[in-house]
Motif scaffolding. Structure first.
Motif, PDB file in Angstrom:
ATOM      1  N   VAL A 123       0.841  -1.205   0.000  1.00 36.77           N
ATOM      2  CA  VAL A 123       0.000   0.000   0.000  1.00 36.77           C
ATOM      3  C   VAL A 123       0.876   1.254   0.000  1.00 36.77           C
ATOM      4  N   ILE A 124       1.922   1.256   0.818  1.00 41.02           N
ATOM      5  CA  ILE A 124       2.827   2.408   0.883  1.00 41.02           C
ATOM      6  C   ILE A 124       3.503   2.618  -0.467  1.00 41.02           C
ATOM      7  N   ASP A 125       3.937   1.519  -1.078  1.00 45.13           N
ATOM      8  CA  ASP A 125       4.588   1.631  -2.384  1.00 45.13           C
ATOM      9  C   ASP A 125       3.635   2.182  -3.437  1.00 45.13           C
ATOM     10  N   ALA A 126       2.375   1.778  -3.363  1.00 45.60           N
ATOM     11  CA  ALA A 126       1.403   2.184  -4.392  1.00 45.60           C
ATOM     12  C   ALA A 126       0.789   3.557  -4.143  1.00 45.60           C
ATOM     13  N   ALA A 127       0.542   3.886  -2.856  1.00 49.69           N
ATOM     14  CA  ALA A 127      -0.240   5.103  -2.584  1.00 49.69           C
ATOM     15  C   ALA A 127       0.365   6.024  -1.530  1.00 49.69           C
ATOM     16  N   GLY A 128       1.535   5.706  -1.002  1.00 49.93           N
ATOM     17  CA  GLY A 128       2.148   6.562   0.017  1.00 49.93           C
ATOM     18  C   GLY A 128       1.821   6.084   1.423  1.00 49.93           C
ATOM     19  N   TRP A 129       2.647   6.509   2.365  1.00 55.28           N
ATOM     20  CA  TRP A 129       2.508   5.988   3.721  1.00 55.28           C
ATOM     21  C   TRP A 129       1.192   6.318   4.401  1.00 55.28           C
ATOM     22  N   PRO A 130       0.554   7.480   4.190  1.00 55.97           N
ATOM     23  CA  PRO A 130      -0.726   7.710   4.875  1.00 55.97           C
ATOM     24  C   PRO A 130      -1.797   6.681   4.495  1.00 55.97           C
ATOM     25  N   ALA A 131      -1.721   6.157   3.273  1.00 52.84           N
ATOM     26  CA  ALA A 131      -2.726   5.191   2.828  1.00 52.84           C
ATOM     27  C   ALA A 131      -2.699   3.910   3.657  1.00 52.84           C
ATOM     28  N   ALA A 132      -1.537   3.552   4.189  1.00 53.06           N
ATOM     29  CA  ALA A 132      -1.452   2.338   5.016  1.00 53.06           C
ATOM     30  C   ALA A 132      -2.346   2.459   6.245  1.00 53.06           C
ATOM     31  N   PHE A 133      -2.431   3.649   6.803  1.00 49.50           N
ATOM     32  CA  PHE A 133      -3.298   3.857   7.971  1.00 49.50           C
ATOM     33  C   PHE A 133      -4.771   3.757   7.595  1.00 49.50           C
ATOM     34  N   TYR A 134      -5.099   4.300   6.426  1.00 47.54           N
ATOM     35  CA  TYR A 134      -6.498   4.228   5.974  1.00 47.54           C
ATOM     36  C   TYR A 134      -6.903   2.790   5.664  1.00 47.54           C
ATOM     37  N   VAL A 135      -6.034   2.062   4.990  1.00 52.25           N
ATOM     38  CA  VAL A 135      -6.364   0.678   4.618  1.00 52.25           C
ATOM     39  C   VAL A 135      -6.502  -0.191   5.864  1.00 52.25           C
ATOM     40  N   THR A 136      -5.555  -0.089   6.796  1.00 50.61           N
ATOM     41  CA  THR A 136      -5.663  -0.909   8.011  1.00 50.61           C
ATOM     42  C   THR A 136      -6.851  -0.471   8.859  1.00 50.61           C
ATOM     43  N   GLY A 137      -7.157   0.810   8.863  1.00 54.40           N
ATOM     44  CA  GLY A 137      -8.336   1.285   9.598  1.00 54.40           C
ATOM     45  C   GLY A 137      -9.625   0.752   8.999  1.00 54.40           C
ATOM     46  N   ILE A 138      -9.712   0.756   7.675  1.00 51.01           N
ATOM     47  CA  ILE A 138     -10.903   0.218   7.009  1.00 51.01           C
ATOM     48  C   ILE A 138     -11.016  -1.282   7.260  1.00 51.01           C
ATOM     49  N   CYS A 139      -9.902  -2.003   7.172  1.00 49.31           N
ATOM     50  CA  CYS A 139      -9.923  -3.445   7.473  1.00 49.31           C
ATOM     51  C   CYS A 139     -10.400  -3.695   8.910  1.00 49.31           C
ATOM     52  N   TRP A 169     -13.751  -5.676  10.068  1.00 48.41           N
ATOM     53  CA  TRP A 169     -13.676  -6.784  11.026  1.00 48.41           C
ATOM     54  C   TRP A 169     -14.650  -6.551  12.184  1.00 48.41           C
ATOM     55  N   CYS A 170     -14.731  -5.327  12.675  1.00 48.39           N
ATOM     56  CA  CYS A 170     -15.660  -5.007  13.773  1.00 48.39           C
ATOM     57  C   CYS A 170     -17.108  -5.243  13.358  1.00 48.39           C
ATOM     58  N   VAL A 171     -17.460  -4.820  12.150  1.00 51.36           N
ATOM     59  CA  VAL A 171     -18.825  -5.041  11.665  1.00 51.36           C
ATOM     60  C   VAL A 171     -19.113  -6.539  11.606  1.00 51.36           C
ATOM     61  N   LEU A 172     -18.183  -7.310  11.064  1.00 53.38           N
ATOM     62  CA  LEU A 172     -18.354  -8.764  11.007  1.00 53.38           C
ATOM     63  C   LEU A 172     -18.475  -9.352  12.407  1.00 53.38           C
ATOM     64  N   TRP A 173     -17.575  -8.954  13.301  1.00 55.97           N
ATOM     65  CA  TRP A 173     -17.553  -9.477  14.670  1.00 55.97           C
ATOM     66  C   TRP A 173     -18.863  -9.184  15.394  1.00 55.97           C
ATOM     67  N   PHE A 174     -19.300  -7.937  15.365  1.00 58.58           N
ATOM     68  CA  PHE A 174     -20.506  -7.558  16.095  1.00 58.58           C
ATOM     69  C   PHE A 174     -21.774  -8.151  15.494  1.00 58.58           C
ATOM     70  N   SER A 175     -21.705  -8.559  14.234  1.00 61.60           N
ATOM     71  CA  SER A 175     -22.901  -9.143  13.624  1.00 61.60           C
ATOM     72  C   SER A 175     -23.001 -10.646  13.848  1.00 61.60           C
ATOM     73  N   ILE A 176     -21.894 -11.334  14.134  1.00 61.24           N
ATOM     74  CA  ILE A 176     -21.985 -12.787  14.304  1.00 61.24           C
ATOM     75  C   ILE A 176     -21.627 -13.289  15.698  1.00 61.24           C
ATOM     76  N   ILE A 177     -21.036 -12.453  16.537  1.00 61.86           N
ATOM     77  CA  ILE A 177     -20.605 -12.895  17.860  1.00 61.86           C
ATOM     78  C   ILE A 177     -21.556 -12.364  18.927  1.00 61.86           C
ATOM     79  N   TYR A 178     -21.913 -13.238  19.854  1.00 60.76           N
ATOM     80  CA  TYR A 178     -22.783 -12.878  20.967  1.00 60.76           C
ATOM     81  C   TYR A 178     -22.083 -13.256  22.266  1.00 60.76           C
ATOM     82  N   SER A 179     -22.438 -12.588  23.362  1.00 60.36           N
ATOM     83  CA  SER A 179     -21.765 -12.804  24.637  1.00 60.36           C
ATOM     84  C   SER A 179     -21.911 -14.234  25.137  1.00 60.36           C
ATOM     85  N   THR A 180     -23.087 -14.798  24.974  1.00 60.44           N
ATOM     86  CA  THR A 180     -23.319 -16.170  25.442  1.00 60.44           C
ATOM     87  C   THR A 180     -24.014 -16.968  24.345  1.00 60.44           C
ATOM     88  N   PRO A 181     -23.873 -18.275  24.374  1.00 59.93           N
ATOM     89  CA  PRO A 181     -24.565 -19.101  23.387  1.00 59.93           C
ATOM     90  C   PRO A 181     -26.087 -18.929  23.436  1.00 59.93           C
TER      91      PRO A 181
END
Length: 151
Positions: free
Chosen positions: A39-55, A59-71
């Motif tokens: 990502v840094i090579d293609a778009a510069g170092w600030p883009a690495a923060f945006y890409v990892t932040g979006i990832c 992940w949070c959206v996926l986690w909160f939609s499929i994980i529950y505190s108890t069975p």
């Protein structure tokens, strides 16, 4: 994570599950470092923060939609699986039925507790330093560019 594991994973399956989770943490770093290099090579170092932040947000959206505190709270778990998990956790004595008092005094005076706490803090500090400084080390010591590190 450990509170969720205590509710969801039968005791005899916990060591393997925790090993997989801890392995996945290291694997995530092994994937993220080269990905950030690309990502840094293609778009510069600030883009690495945006890409990892979006990832991370995805992940949070996926986690909160499929994980529950108890069975019991999970809407898509089968009755057989729910009974299996609840019976295994209940028979092990590791389940609880609500908030309990935290034994602060016992923890503050427990040598094993402090040994584990200090060890984990030192381990986390060391790993964080290694992860943060690895790209700089590869560049300054081995003379590799970010582009070379990723290929």
């Amino acid at each position: 994570m450990y509170a969720c594991i205590a509710q969801w994973i039968p005791p005899l399956e916990r060591p393997r599950f925790i090993a997989v989770v801890l392995y996945a943490i290291g694997l995530g770093t092994a994937v993220a470092l080269p990905m950030c290099g690309m990502v840094i090579d293609a778009a510069g170092w600030p883009a690495a923060f945006y890409v990892t932040g979006i990832c991370s947000l995805l992940w949070c959206v996926l986690w909160f939609s499929i994980i529950y505190s108890t069975p019991a709270q999970h809407p898509r778990i089968s009755r057989e699986e729910l009974q299996y998990i609840e019976n295994a956790v209940r028979s092990s004595g590791t389940s609880h039925n609500g908030p309990t008092r935290v034994p602060w005094k016992s923890m503050a005076t427990s040598l094993p507790f402090w040994a584990i706490t200090v060890t984990e803090m030192c381990n986390s500090y060391g790993i964080t330093i290694i992860r943060a400084q690895l790209p700089t080390f590869m560049k300054n010591i081995f003379g590799l560019s970010i582009k070379m590190v990723i290929t």
